[in-house]
Design a protein around this motif. Structure first.
Motif, PDB file in Angstrom:
ATOM      1  N   SER A  51       0.845  -1.198   0.000  1.00  0.00           N
ATOM      2  CA  SER A  51       0.000   0.000   0.000  1.00  0.00           C
ATOM      3  C   SER A  51       0.871   1.236   0.000  1.00  0.00           C
ATOM      4  O   SER A  51       2.090   1.155   0.202  1.00  0.00           O
ATOM      5  CB  SER A  51      -0.904   0.004   1.239  1.00  0.00           C
ATOM      6  OG  SER A  51      -0.123   0.223   2.405  1.00  0.00           O
ATOM      7  N   LEU A  52       0.251   2.373  -0.230  1.00  0.00           N
ATOM      8  CA  LEU A  52       0.971   3.644  -0.199  1.00  0.00           C
ATOM      9  C   LEU A  52       0.844   4.349   1.134  1.00  0.00           C
ATOM     10  O   LEU A  52       1.180   5.529   1.254  1.00  0.00           O
ATOM     11  CB  LEU A  52       0.444   4.559  -1.317  1.00  0.00           C
ATOM     12  CG  LEU A  52       0.616   4.036  -2.750  1.00  0.00           C
ATOM     13  CD1 LEU A  52       0.002   5.013  -3.748  1.00  0.00           C
ATOM     14  CD2 LEU A  52       2.081   3.807  -3.070  1.00  0.00           C
ATOM     15  N   LEU A  53       0.374   3.635   2.143  1.00  0.00           N
ATOM     16  CA  LEU A  53       0.195   4.244   3.465  1.00  0.00           C
ATOM     17  C   LEU A  53       1.546   4.455   4.137  1.00  0.00           C
ATOM     18  O   LEU A  53       2.455   3.633   4.001  1.00  0.00           O
ATOM     19  CB  LEU A  53      -0.668   3.341   4.355  1.00  0.00           C
ATOM     20  CG  LEU A  53      -2.134   3.168   3.950  1.00  0.00           C
ATOM     21  CD1 LEU A  53      -2.842   2.257   4.944  1.00  0.00           C
ATOM     22  CD2 LEU A  53      -2.852   4.503   3.888  1.00  0.00           C
ATOM     23  N   PRO A  54       1.700   5.541   4.888  1.00  0.00           N
ATOM     24  CA  PRO A  54       2.946   5.718   5.647  1.00  0.00           C
ATOM     25  C   PRO A  54       3.061   4.667   6.756  1.00  0.00           C
ATOM     26  O   PRO A  54       2.060   4.127   7.233  1.00  0.00           O
ATOM     27  CB  PRO A  54       2.806   7.136   6.215  1.00  0.00           C
ATOM     28  CG  PRO A  54       1.351   7.431   6.199  1.00  0.00           C
ATOM     29  CD  PRO A  54       0.776   6.685   5.030  1.00  0.00           C
ATOM     30  N   GLU A  55       4.298   4.396   7.159  1.00  0.00           N
ATOM     31  CA  GLU A  55       4.529   3.353   8.158  1.00  0.00           C
ATOM     32  C   GLU A  55       3.866   3.677   9.490  1.00  0.00           C
ATOM     33  O   GLU A  55       3.507   2.773  10.246  1.00  0.00           O
ATOM     34  CB  GLU A  55       6.041   3.166   8.355  1.00  0.00           C
ATOM     35  CG  GLU A  55       6.747   2.572   7.147  1.00  0.00           C
ATOM     36  CD  GLU A  55       8.214   2.310   7.433  1.00  0.00           C
ATOM     37  OE1 GLU A  55       8.698   2.745   8.500  1.00  0.00           O
ATOM     38  OE2 GLU A  55       8.878   1.677   6.594  1.00  0.00           O
ATOM     39  N   SER A  56       3.675   4.940   9.797  1.00  0.00           N
ATOM     40  CA  SER A  56       3.069   5.310  11.075  1.00  0.00           C
ATOM     41  C   SER A  56       1.616   4.840  11.197  1.00  0.00           C
ATOM     42  O   SER A  56       1.087   4.740  12.305  1.00  0.00           O
ATOM     43  CB  SER A  56       3.122   6.828  11.258  1.00  0.00           C
ATOM     44  OG  SER A  56       2.430   7.475  10.198  1.00  0.00           O
ATOM     45  N   ARG A  57       0.970   4.501  10.059  1.00  0.00           N
ATOM     46  CA  ARG A  57      -0.428   4.082  10.084  1.00  0.00           C
ATOM     47  C   ARG A  57      -0.591   2.611  10.484  1.00  0.00           C
ATOM     48  O   ARG A  57      -1.656   2.225  10.954  1.00  0.00           O
ATOM     49  CB  ARG A  57      -1.055   4.287   8.698  1.00  0.00           C
ATOM     50  CG  ARG A  57      -1.211   5.728   8.287  1.00  0.00           C
ATOM     51  CD  ARG A  57      -2.488   6.345   8.869  1.00  0.00           C
ATOM     52  NE  ARG A  57      -2.759   7.631   8.276  1.00  0.00           N
ATOM     53  CZ  ARG A  57      -3.537   7.804   7.231  1.00  0.00           C
ATOM     54  NH1 ARG A  57      -4.083   6.755   6.646  1.00  0.00           N
ATOM     55  NH2 ARG A  57      -3.760   9.011   6.764  1.00  0.00           N
ATOM     56  N   TRP A  58       0.444   1.781  10.242  1.00  0.00           N
ATOM     57  CA  TRP A  58       0.249   0.349  10.455  1.00  0.00           C
ATOM     58  C   TRP A  58       1.378  -0.343  11.214  1.00  0.00           C
ATOM     59  O   TRP A  58       1.179  -1.391  11.822  1.00  0.00           O
ATOM     60  CB  TRP A  58       0.073  -0.362   9.106  1.00  0.00           C
ATOM     61  CG  TRP A  58       1.230  -0.149   8.145  1.00  0.00           C
ATOM     62  CD1 TRP A  58       1.342   0.824   7.220  1.00  0.00           C
ATOM     63  CD2 TRP A  58       2.430  -0.930   8.051  1.00  0.00           C
ATOM     64  NE1 TRP A  58       2.522   0.726   6.534  1.00  0.00           N
ATOM     65  CE2 TRP A  58       3.217  -0.359   7.026  1.00  0.00           C
ATOM     66  CE3 TRP A  58       2.903  -2.049   8.719  1.00  0.00           C
ATOM     67  CZ2 TRP A  58       4.452  -0.866   6.662  1.00  0.00           C
ATOM     68  CZ3 TRP A  58       4.141  -2.574   8.348  1.00  0.00           C
ATOM     69  CH2 TRP A  58       4.904  -1.975   7.334  1.00  0.00           C
ATOM     70  N   LYS A  59       2.574   0.261  11.237  1.00  0.00           N
ATOM     71  CA  LYS A  59       3.721  -0.464  11.785  1.00  0.00           C
ATOM     72  C   LYS A  59       3.653  -0.621  13.297  1.00  0.00           C
ATOM     73  O   LYS A  59       4.165  -1.609  13.856  1.00  0.00           O
ATOM     74  CB  LYS A  59       5.004   0.271  11.398  1.00  0.00           C
ATOM     75  CG  LYS A  59       6.253  -0.583  11.473  1.00  0.00           C
ATOM     76  CD  LYS A  59       7.431   0.108  10.836  1.00  0.00           C
ATOM     77  CE  LYS A  59       8.643  -0.809  10.788  1.00  0.00           C
ATOM     78  NZ  LYS A  59       9.800  -0.169  10.141  1.00  0.00           N
ATOM     79  N   ASN A  60       2.994   0.298  13.994  1.00  0.00           N
ATOM     80  CA  ASN A  60       2.987   0.276  15.454  1.00  0.00           C
ATOM     81  C   ASN A  60       1.642  -0.156  16.041  1.00  0.00           C
ATOM     82  O   ASN A  60       1.363   0.105  17.220  1.00  0.00           O
ATOM     83  CB  ASN A  60       3.341   1.664  15.998  1.00  0.00           C
ATOM     84  CG  ASN A  60       4.740   2.092  15.587  1.00  0.00           C
ATOM     85  OD1 ASN A  60       5.666   1.301  15.629  1.00  0.00           O
ATOM     86  ND2 ASN A  60       4.875   3.349  15.155  1.00  0.00           N
ATOM     87  N   LEU A  61       0.807  -0.837  15.239  1.00  0.00           N
ATOM     88  CA  LEU A  61      -0.509  -1.229  15.742  1.00  0.00           C
ATOM     89  C   LEU A  61      -0.405  -2.214  16.904  1.00  0.00           C
ATOM     90  O   LEU A  61      -1.168  -2.129  17.876  1.00  0.00           O
ATOM     91  CB  LEU A  61      -1.335  -1.842  14.605  1.00  0.00           C
ATOM     92  CG  LEU A  61      -1.928  -0.843  13.592  1.00  0.00           C
ATOM     93  CD1 LEU A  61      -2.612  -1.587  12.456  1.00  0.00           C
ATOM     94  CD2 LEU A  61      -2.915   0.094  14.276  1.00  0.00           C
ATOM     95  N   LEU A  62       0.553  -3.151  16.836  1.00  0.00           N
ATOM     96  CA  LEU A  62       0.685  -4.142  17.902  1.00  0.00           C
ATOM     97  C   LEU A  62       1.239  -3.529  19.185  1.00  0.00           C
ATOM     98  O   LEU A  62       1.006  -4.058  20.272  1.00  0.00           O
ATOM     99  CB  LEU A  62       1.599  -5.282  17.449  1.00  0.00           C
ATOM    100  CG  LEU A  62       1.037  -6.213  16.369  1.00  0.00           C
ATOM    101  CD1 LEU A  62       2.075  -7.232  15.967  1.00  0.00           C
ATOM    102  CD2 LEU A  62      -0.217  -6.914  16.866  1.00  0.00           C
ATOM    103  N   ASN A  63       1.950  -2.442  19.079  1.00  0.00           N
ATOM    104  CA  ASN A  63       2.577  -1.824  20.254  1.00  0.00           C
ATOM    105  C   ASN A  63       1.872  -0.549  20.676  1.00  0.00           C
ATOM    106  O   ASN A  63       2.450   0.282  21.359  1.00  0.00           O
ATOM    107  CB  ASN A  63       4.050  -1.520  19.948  1.00  0.00           C
ATOM    108  CG  ASN A  63       4.807  -2.758  19.519  1.00  0.00           C
ATOM    109  OD1 ASN A  63       4.619  -3.826  20.101  1.00  0.00           O
ATOM    110  ND2 ASN A  63       5.676  -2.611  18.517  1.00  0.00           N
ATOM    111  N   LEU A  64       0.612  -0.418  20.280  1.00  0.00           N
ATOM    112  CA  LEU A  64      -0.092   0.830  20.553  1.00  0.00           C
ATOM    113  C   LEU A  64      -0.306   1.044  22.042  1.00  0.00           C
ATOM    114  O   LEU A  64      -0.189   2.172  22.538  1.00  0.00           O
ATOM    115  CB  LEU A  64      -1.443   0.828  19.821  1.00  0.00           C
ATOM    116  CG  LEU A  64      -2.075   2.198  19.570  1.00  0.00           C
ATOM    117  CD1 LEU A  64      -1.148   3.082  18.758  1.00  0.00           C
ATOM    118  CD2 LEU A  64      -3.415   2.056  18.870  1.00  0.00           C
ATOM    119  N   ASP A  65      -0.586  -0.029  22.789  1.00  0.00           N
ATOM    120  CA  ASP A  65      -0.801   0.119  24.222  1.00  0.00           C
ATOM    121  C   ASP A  65       0.485   0.535  24.929  1.00  0.00           C
ATOM    122  O   ASP A  65       0.465   1.317  25.882  1.00  0.00           O
ATOM    123  CB  ASP A  65      -1.347  -1.184  24.819  1.00  0.00           C
ATOM    124  CG  ASP A  65      -0.500  -2.380  24.387  1.00  0.00           C
ATOM    125  OD1 ASP A  65       0.371  -2.201  23.507  1.00  0.00           O
ATOM    126  OD2 ASP A  65      -0.719  -3.477  24.924  1.00  0.00           O
TER     127      ASP A  65
END
Length: 896
Positions: A701-715
């Motif tokens: 996708s063309l999404l920036p890494e900030s949109r998906w890379k840290n989803l697991l570590n959001l808490d």
């Protein structure tokens, strides 16, 4: 298709300007600009003229080109008059044609501005006077050639409506052009008149004759005041000094200038060899001790008379080749200097930025010490013209950085670019140092990228290595000779590991540079003409005698490309900086651009004269070309750097169209060319990349890494960013209006009283379904997940986390919606689009709901359906990664 190709001209290059052309045999014109309070110099360069400021000799304007070469120049306060063939044209602002005067039937050779009129004389002896503004013919006079062939024209100062005409028979006539009457005839001095020049004194005129005499004559009383005799042939030009010194300068066909003292009536000084050809024009700047000269040797010189004895010294100059250049190369990594060797025996450097940075390295001399005493004008001490050279700037500040081969000469000379002079060494094999035979001569040379060594090939097949700093011979290739015939080219790779030689014996040999051992021999079908190496890409281009081109990879030493299409000998080649394009010039007058990755011809254009040498700048912005019987070097802009270019392979039956040289097309032709180029650009459609190139390829996708890379570590991120203390309420404004809490202070409005401050939670808000939730429900029945996928891709990490948490039944969701989400992931994996986003969403979904999924058979079944797609895609990617790593490790080991 063919008509479309013909109309377009060159796709990649467009004419920019010419370099190294300053003057020809037409006398220059000096004019004064009242507003700028500055003198300007106008010189002819063929079909156009150049304008320089006298103060710095900086070029300020280039005129639009005329259809034919300029035959004579003249200027008044506002306009510049240029004649070509039987037409006279007036230029405004040193560039644009504003008036055209038609009526002559023969070529115009004399022009004289005269107030509101301009006078022109043609070779059939017809004199015509024109009104400048209306372009109407005011008067026409026809003279008999046998009795009075007009050779000079002048308007005497203070003589109203009168002109003085000189003839080839020697007589002079004074005419009143208003009454159309011959006022007086001067009998002359038995020799043809070449020049008429007004003296600072009224009624006094200087007359130059073909016999070499200079007559200072009073035309009011028809009395000769003084006579001078010059021994260098006819007088070509005359000029009086007007800064208080009674001096007359006279030009000669030999390039000498004589300075005559009018008070003592004798020769005061001589300026020998001011030019190498006849003096075309000389002019003393009004009120200043400056003398401007020009000649057909392509030079403009400004001399200043500020020393004792009245001798003029060279103050500033602009000088190009006096004979056509034969070999050009860019020097330096910035691409702003072009080294040029010409048939006049000089080596020069031309700047693409400004003429003041150009310089001449001079002539090569047989004996440098002796030439300093005698002077380089001594022809017996000059070396033959340079045929080719190699340059390197790595050590040019320490020692010589240029090695040149001379025509039919065994010795190769070194040159110092920094000192602008010939170097200290003449490189010659030790076993041939005492040989004076003309049968053996240098044919090829190259300098290593470190600037320490040079490799030189000879016509007898020998290839020798020299140290440039000391000039010591460091060995040769082969037991006796490297090849069985003349060497056609030598090159050294960028790491000084391999030397490649090409000979007329149809062989290309690869040698170890240091040990001189032969590595490999490659046979060719026909003898090579020249070779060129692009060191960065290790691509070797070989031009053959059958007009074809072979491209070798010197790492594998194999033939990788073969091009054919030229119909004449390939004169020169050059690579683009990235090594993708090979540009070739041939005797068929074409320049062709070959694309190496695709192996196709992508551009071809035809020129009026054949290109003898070409070079593309290291920055790729300009292509420089030198042509047969042309003194100039022409620059072409690379259009691909500043506009969209559609590069398409040209058909086999492509017929190139003629492209005019920069400054070689008239104004109308330039306008038509622009229209044609614009029309072709309309046909070029911008390439739009499809959403996915192939079904088997994985698309990110063309999404920036900030949109998906840290989803697991959001808490963890939220915990780390949690403030240590609650935010403080900002201070109130310094008056009675209260403010609302927040980062930006805002005034509280009257509506604040209506705001509910109740702490009771509104459950209706929690019960409301989100847009993503509703779209998942609808997608379960429609089996189309593009809408919910688009919605979730627009969300931030926190919003994605909230939406996925709300899919569980305990947070208001349902099993059906969770099943729909898994089906959306399945569709993403099947289409192989948005691969990294699908992985991130699925990982977060499993982290949040893994326990609940294991207790629901429907979700377990859906997970089992997703698993094969996930494993298949990852296995394919892992195979590609392993293959790439294997190739990379192999290449590293091969280099080591």
């Amino acid at each position: 298709m063919a008509e479309e190709n013909v109309a377009r001209g060159s796709v990649l290059f467009t004419g920019y300007r010419s370099l190294g052309v300053y003057s020809n045999h037409i006398p220059h014109v000096v004019r004064y600009h009242k507003k700028h309070k500055e003198f300007y110099l106008v010189t002819s360069v063929g079909k156009s003229f150049l304008t320089y400021n006298v103060n710095k000799l900086g070029q300020v304007a280039v005129s639009n080109a005329l259809p034919e070469p300029i035959s004579c120049l003249a200027a008044d306060r506002m306009l510049v008059f240029a004649a070509h063939s039987n037409l006279l044209k007036a230029f405004a602002r040193n560039k644009e044609v504003v008036h055209t005067y038609q009526g002559h039937e023969a070529e115009i050779h004399l022009v004289q501005p005269f107030g509101d009129h301009v006078i022109s004389v043609d070779t059939s002896n017809v004199l015509m006077i024109w009104d400048i503004k209306s372009e109407e013919e005011y008067l026409q006079l026809t003279f008999d050639k046998t009795n009075f062939a007009i050779s000079a024209i002048m308007h005497p100062s203070t003589y109203l409506n009168k002109i003085l005409l000189g003839s080839q028979q020697g007589s002079l006539q004074l005419w009143n052009i208003k009454s159309n009457k011959l006022l007086y005839t001067f009998q002359g001095w038995g020799s043809g008149v070449t020049v008429l020049q007004q003296a600072p004194a009224v009624d006094v005129v200087a007359i130059g004759l073909t016999c070499g005499k200079i007559i200072i004559h009073n035309i009011k009383f028809d009395e000769t005041l003084m006579t001078f005799q010059q021994d260098w042939g006819p007088i070509t030009s005359l000029s009086f000094r007007t800064d208080g010194h009674p001096i007359l300068a006279a030009g000669s066909p030999l390039g000498h200038i004589g300075l005559w003292d009018l008070e003592e009536k004798k020769l005061m000084n001589q300026m020998r060899e001011a030019h190498s050809t006849a003096i075309a024009g000389l002019t003393f700047v009004h009120g200043e001790p400056l003398l401007i000269t020009n000649a057909a040797d392509n030079a403009i010189r400004v001399w200043i008379f500020d020393g004792p004895g009245g001798q003029g010294r060279l103050l500033r100059f602009r000088m190009g080749h006096s004979a056509p250049p034969t070999f050009i190369r860019h020097h330096g990594a910035d691409g702003k200097q072009i080294l040029s060797a010409g048939q006049d025996g000089t080596l020069q450097s031309f700047s693409t930025v400004h003429d003041r940075y150009s310089k001449s390295l001079g002539h090569g001399s047989v004996d440098k010490a002796k030439s300093k005493k005698v002077g380089l004008r001594c022809l017996s001490l000059r070396l033959p013209p340079i045929t080719l050279f190699a340059s390197e700037e790595a050590r040019q500040s320490d020692w010589d950085g240029i090695v040149a081969c001379h025509q039919q000469s065994l010795s190769c000379t070194t040159w110092n670019y920094v000192k602008c002079t010939m170097g200290a060494h003449k490189l010659k094999p030790p076993d041939l140092k005492n040989s004076k035979t003309l049968e053996i001569y240098a044919t090829a040379s190259d300098i290593t990228s470190c600037g320490n060594f040079t490799v030189i090939g000879l016509s007898n097949g020998s290839v020798d290595v020299y140290n440039i700093q000391s000039g010591i011979h460091r060995g040769h290739y082969g037991k006796e000779k490297a090849h069985g015939g003349p060497i056609r080219g030598v090159v050294v790779d960028g790491l000084n590991q391999v030397t490649i030689t090409a000979g007329s014996d149809k062989l290309i040999k690869f040698w170890k540079f240091k040990t001189k051992e032969l590595i490999q021999t490659t046979s060719l079908s026909v003898p090579p003409t020249a070779v060129l190496l692009h060191r960065e890409s290790a691509m070797l281009a070989v031009a053959l005698d059958d007009f074809t081109l072979n491209i070798f990879d010197i790492e594998t030493r194999r033939l990788v490309r073969r091009f054919q299409g030229h119909n004449g000998r390939v004169n020169d080649m050059t690579f683009s900086p990235d090594g993708r394009w090979l540009l070739t010039a041939s005797m068929d007058c074409t320049i062709k651009v070959w694309d190496l990755p695709s192996g196709c011809l992508i551009d071809c254009f035809l020129l009026d004269s054949a290109v003898v040498s070409l070079t593309l700048s290291p920055t790729g912005d300009f292509l420089a070309t030198a042509h047969v019987d042309d003194l100039g070097i022409y620059l072409w802009s690379n259009k691909s750097l500043f506009s969209l270019i559609s590069l398409r392979p040209l058909p086999a039956d492509f017929e190139p169209t003629v492209v005019m040289l920069p400054g070689g097309a008239d104004e109308m032709e330039v306008e038509e060319t622009v229209v044609e180029v614009e029309n072709t650009n309309e046909d070029i459609m911008e390439y739009e990349s499809p959403e996915q190139l192939g079904e088997k390829l994985v698309t990110l996708s063309l999404l920036p890494e900030s949109r998906w890379k840290n989803l697991l570590n959001l808490d963890i991120i939220k915990q780390r960013n949690k403030p240590k203390e609650p935010p403080k309420v900002p201070k109130s404004a310094p008056f009675f209006i209260p403010t609302l809490p927040g980062l930006v202070p805002r005034f509280a409005s009257d509506a604040q009283g209506d705001t509910s401050q109740s702490k009771i939670v509104n459950l209706g808000v929690l019960e409301q379904k989100s847009a993503f939730f509703v779209q998942l429900e609808e997608a379960l029945t429609r089996q189309n997940y593009s809408v919910p996928l688009k919605t979730i891709k627009e969300m931030g990490p926190s919003s994605v986390d909230t939406e996925l948490r709300n899919l569980a039944p305990e947070n208001g969701g349902s099993v059906e919606v969770m099943q729909s989400f898994l089906k959306m992931i399945q569709s993403m994996l099947d289409t192989k689009k948005d691969f990294e986003v699908a992985q991130a969403y699925l990982a977060l979904f499993l982290k949040l709901h893994l326990k609940f999924i294991s207790s629901e058979p429907i979700l377990l079944e859906e997970i089992n359906a997703v698993l094969p797609s996930l494993e298949e895609t990852w296995l394919n990617l892992q195979t590609l990664f392993n293959q790439s790593l294997c190739v990379l490790n192999y290449m590293k080991s091969a280099l080591l």
